[in-house]
Design a protein around this motif. Structure first.
Motif, PDB file in Angstrom:
ATOM      1  N   SER A  19       0.830  -1.195   0.000  1.00  0.00           N
ATOM      2  CA  SER A  19       0.000   0.000   0.000  1.00  0.00           C
ATOM      3  C   SER A  19       0.865   1.245   0.000  1.00  0.00           C
ATOM      4  N   HIS A  20       0.301   2.316  -0.556  1.00  0.00           N
ATOM      5  CA  HIS A  20       1.015   3.596  -0.608  1.00  0.00           C
ATOM      6  C   HIS A  20       0.043   4.700  -0.241  1.00  0.00           C
ATOM      7  N   SER A  21       0.514   5.665   0.517  1.00  0.00           N
ATOM      8  CA  SER A  21      -0.317   6.826   0.804  1.00  0.00           C
ATOM      9  C   SER A  21      -0.312   7.740  -0.413  1.00  0.00           C
ATOM     10  N   PRO A  22      -1.349   8.559  -0.550  1.00  0.00           N
ATOM     11  CA  PRO A  22      -1.382   9.481  -1.686  1.00  0.00           C
ATOM     12  C   PRO A  22      -0.135  10.347  -1.795  1.00  0.00           C
ATOM     13  N   GLN A  23       0.428  10.719  -0.647  1.00  0.00           N
ATOM     14  CA  GLN A  23       1.583  11.602  -0.676  1.00  0.00           C
ATOM     15  C   GLN A  23       2.814  10.932  -1.291  1.00  0.00           C
ATOM     16  N   ASP A  24       2.821   9.596  -1.324  1.00  0.00           N
ATOM     17  CA  ASP A  24       3.965   8.895  -1.911  1.00  0.00           C
ATOM     18  C   ASP A  24       4.122   9.202  -3.398  1.00  0.00           C
ATOM     19  N   TYR A  25       3.020   9.607  -4.039  1.00  0.00           N
ATOM     20  CA  TYR A  25       3.065   9.927  -5.471  1.00  0.00           C
ATOM     21  C   TYR A  25       3.660  11.309  -5.721  1.00  0.00           C
ATOM     22  N   ASN A  26       3.618  12.170  -4.727  1.00  0.00           N
ATOM     23  CA  ASN A  26       3.972  13.574  -4.908  1.00  0.00           C
ATOM     24  C   ASN A  26       5.402  13.775  -5.390  1.00  0.00           C
ATOM     25  N   GLY A  27       5.604  14.825  -6.206  1.00  0.00           N
ATOM     26  CA  GLY A  27       6.941  15.265  -6.558  1.00  0.00           C
ATOM     27  C   GLY A  27       7.386  14.899  -7.951  1.00  0.00           C
ATOM     28  N   ILE A  28       8.698  14.912  -8.140  1.00  0.00           N
ATOM     29  CA  ILE A  28       9.328  14.720  -9.445  1.00  0.00           C
ATOM     30  C   ILE A  28       9.787  13.275  -9.601  1.00  0.00           C
ATOM     31  N   TRP A  29       9.563  12.738 -10.814  1.00  0.00           N
ATOM     32  CA  TRP A  29       9.993  11.390 -11.173  1.00  0.00           C
ATOM     33  C   TRP A  29      10.678  11.461 -12.545  1.00  0.00           C
ATOM     34  N   THR A  80      -6.978  11.790 -11.200  1.00  0.00           N
ATOM     35  CA  THR A  80      -8.068  11.141 -10.481  1.00  0.00           C
ATOM     36  C   THR A  80      -7.484  10.005  -9.659  1.00  0.00           C
ATOM     37  N   MET A  81      -7.667  10.077  -8.329  1.00  0.00           N
ATOM     38  CA  MET A  81      -7.048   9.110  -7.428  1.00  0.00           C
ATOM     39  C   MET A  81      -7.952   7.909  -7.206  1.00  0.00           C
ATOM     40  N   ASN A  82      -7.346   6.741  -7.092  1.00  0.00           N
ATOM     41  CA  ASN A  82      -8.069   5.492  -6.900  1.00  0.00           C
ATOM     42  C   ASN A  82      -7.380   4.704  -5.787  1.00  0.00           C
ATOM     43  N   GLU A  83      -8.098   4.398  -4.735  1.00  0.00           N
ATOM     44  CA  GLU A  83      -7.500   3.694  -3.604  1.00  0.00           C
ATOM     45  C   GLU A  83      -7.124   2.252  -3.931  1.00  0.00           C
ATOM     46  N   LYS A  84      -7.804   1.636  -4.888  1.00  0.00           N
ATOM     47  CA  LYS A  84      -7.628   0.204  -5.135  1.00  0.00           C
ATOM     48  C   LYS A  84      -6.967  -0.120  -6.476  1.00  0.00           C
ATOM     49  N   GLY A  85      -6.543   0.880  -7.200  1.00  0.00           N
ATOM     50  CA  GLY A  85      -5.949   0.602  -8.497  1.00  0.00           C
ATOM     51  C   GLY A  85      -5.144   1.778  -9.011  1.00  0.00           C
ATOM     52  N   PRO A  86      -4.723   1.733 -10.287  1.00  0.00           N
ATOM     53  CA  PRO A  86      -3.928   2.824 -10.869  1.00  0.00           C
ATOM     54  C   PRO A  86      -4.679   4.145 -10.833  1.00  0.00           C
ATOM     55  N   TRP A  87      -3.912   5.203 -10.705  1.00  0.00           N
ATOM     56  CA  TRP A  87      -4.483   6.534 -10.781  1.00  0.00           C
ATOM     57  C   TRP A  87      -4.582   6.941 -12.251  1.00  0.00           C
ATOM     58  N   SER A  88      -5.576   7.743 -12.571  1.00  0.00           N
ATOM     59  CA  SER A  88      -5.813   8.159 -13.949  1.00  0.00           C
ATOM     60  C   SER A  88      -5.439   9.628 -14.134  1.00  0.00           C
ATOM     61  N   VAL A  89      -4.802   9.919 -15.271  1.00  0.00           N
ATOM     62  CA  VAL A  89      -4.459  11.294 -15.633  1.00  0.00           C
ATOM     63  C   VAL A  89      -5.116  11.588 -16.980  1.00  0.00           C
ATOM     64  N   THR A  90      -5.961  12.597 -17.016  1.00  0.00           N
ATOM     65  CA  THR A  90      -6.698  12.957 -18.229  1.00  0.00           C
ATOM     66  C   THR A  90      -6.176  14.275 -18.772  1.00  0.00           C
ATOM     67  N   PHE A  91      -5.881  14.283 -20.072  1.00  0.00           N
ATOM     68  CA  PHE A  91      -5.334  15.467 -20.727  1.00  0.00           C
ATOM     69  C   PHE A  91      -6.342  16.014 -21.729  1.00  0.00           C
ATOM     70  N   ASP A  92      -6.218  17.299 -22.047  1.00  0.00           N
ATOM     71  CA  ASP A  92      -7.043  17.889 -23.097  1.00  0.00           C
ATOM     72  C   ASP A  92      -6.778  17.150 -24.400  1.00  0.00           C
ATOM     73  N   GLY A  93      -7.840  16.898 -25.140  1.00  0.00           N
ATOM     74  CA  GLY A  93      -7.701  16.148 -26.381  1.00  0.00           C
ATOM     75  C   GLY A  93      -8.040  14.680 -26.233  1.00  0.00           C
ATOM     76  N   GLY A  94      -8.321  14.249 -25.001  1.00  0.00           N
ATOM     77  CA  GLY A  94      -8.751  12.885 -24.796  1.00  0.00           C
ATOM     78  C   GLY A  94      -7.678  11.894 -24.398  1.00  0.00           C
ATOM     79  N   GLN A  95      -6.426  12.335 -24.299  1.00  0.00           N
ATOM     80  CA  GLN A  95      -5.363  11.415 -23.903  1.00  0.00           C
ATOM     81  C   GLN A  95      -5.523  11.049 -22.429  1.00  0.00           C
ATOM     82  N   ASN A  96      -5.338   9.762 -22.140  1.00  0.00           N
ATOM     83  CA  ASN A  96      -5.413   9.283 -20.768  1.00  0.00           C
ATOM     84  C   ASN A  96      -4.195   8.423 -20.460  1.00  0.00           C
ATOM     85  N   GLU A  97      -3.635   8.606 -19.254  1.00  0.00           N
ATOM     86  CA  GLU A  97      -2.521   7.791 -18.800  1.00  0.00           C
ATOM     87  C   GLU A  97      -2.840   7.246 -17.412  1.00  0.00           C
TER      88      GLU A  97
END
Length: 245
Positions: A19-29, A80-97
């Protein structure tokens, strides 16, 4: 009782690792795999393209934002944060990561934009006010051009050259700054050839270069395009031959 206690502790440890807390995602990668591939002394842009296209992510959990750089453009997305799975990132133009954490790595899932990619925390981050991509750039410059380079042929022959992680250069006559071309218009203008910008006092020119292991050749960039067209730069006369100690 001792056996049961051991199993309980093991379960707790495994649960903590998974498990990871939301803050673990924060910052530069940064895309360390791309840096490692380039550092072997091959064509720079080919190495980056093979491990890209994303080179750096910045995640801001509080603002629900995630952005990435490909070395030329910056894309800003809504997180968009998800407690049980990957987080989603939505960009203008419809791109999703999709982003997730695997141990100490940030994982970008395979998508239409590219294959699965893994990112790590930089050993040294760029200043907070620096543009997105600066931490990757600093780590790349250090790995790709760090160390002592001796001018074997060309102006300043015999001198030692240092390419600094901050984009400054010492030892190349009448030059004080450099920048490697990672993507974008500079890459389009030089085709399959690697290029860099060299300047002094904010006045400079593009150059073609070739690195083969610990040998670095820098060539004049000759424009083969017609007047009014986008420059089509190809290697001309070699200006410097450098060898790394």
């Amino acid at each position: 009782m001792r056996h049961a206690l051991t199993l309980s502790l093991l379960a707790a440890l495994l649960g903590g690792c998974a498990s990871h807390s939301p803050q673990d995602y924060n910052g530069i990668w940064i895309n360390q795999a791309a840096i490692d591939a380039a550092a072997k002394g091959v064509n720079l842009r080919q190495a980056l393209q093979a491990k890209g296209p994303a080179l750096e992510w910045k995640v801001n959990v509080a603002a629900a934002q995630a952005s990435y750089s490909n070395g030329f453009e910056r894309a800003e997305g809504r997180l968009t944060m998800n407690e049980k799975g990957p987080w989603s990132v939505t960009f203008d133009g419809g791109q999703n990561e999709s982003l997730s954490l695997d141990g100490k790595e940030l994982v970008q899932a395979a998508s239409q934009s590219g294959p699965e990619q893994h990112f790590q925390r930089p050993k040294e981050s760029a200043p907070a006010e620096a543009p997105l991509g600066s931490s990757f750039e600093q780590a790349l410059y250090s790995a790709y051009l760090g160390g002592d380079w001796k001018i074997e042929e060309g102006p300043g022959q015999g001198a030692t050259v240092h390419f600094r992680a901050n984009g400054s250069v010492d030892g190349l006559p009448e030059l004080d700054r450099y920048a490697l071309c990672l993507a974008g218009d500079c890459a389009t203008m030089t085709g399959e050839y690697d290029s860099l910008w060299l300047e002094r006092n904010q006045q400079g020119n593009p150059w073609i270069f070739k690195r083969d292991g610990d040998t670095l050749e820098i060539f004049q960039a000759v424009n083969q395009a017609q007047p009014g067209d986008m420059p089509d730069l190809r290697p001309g006369a070699r200006r410097w031959l450098l060898e790394r100690d």
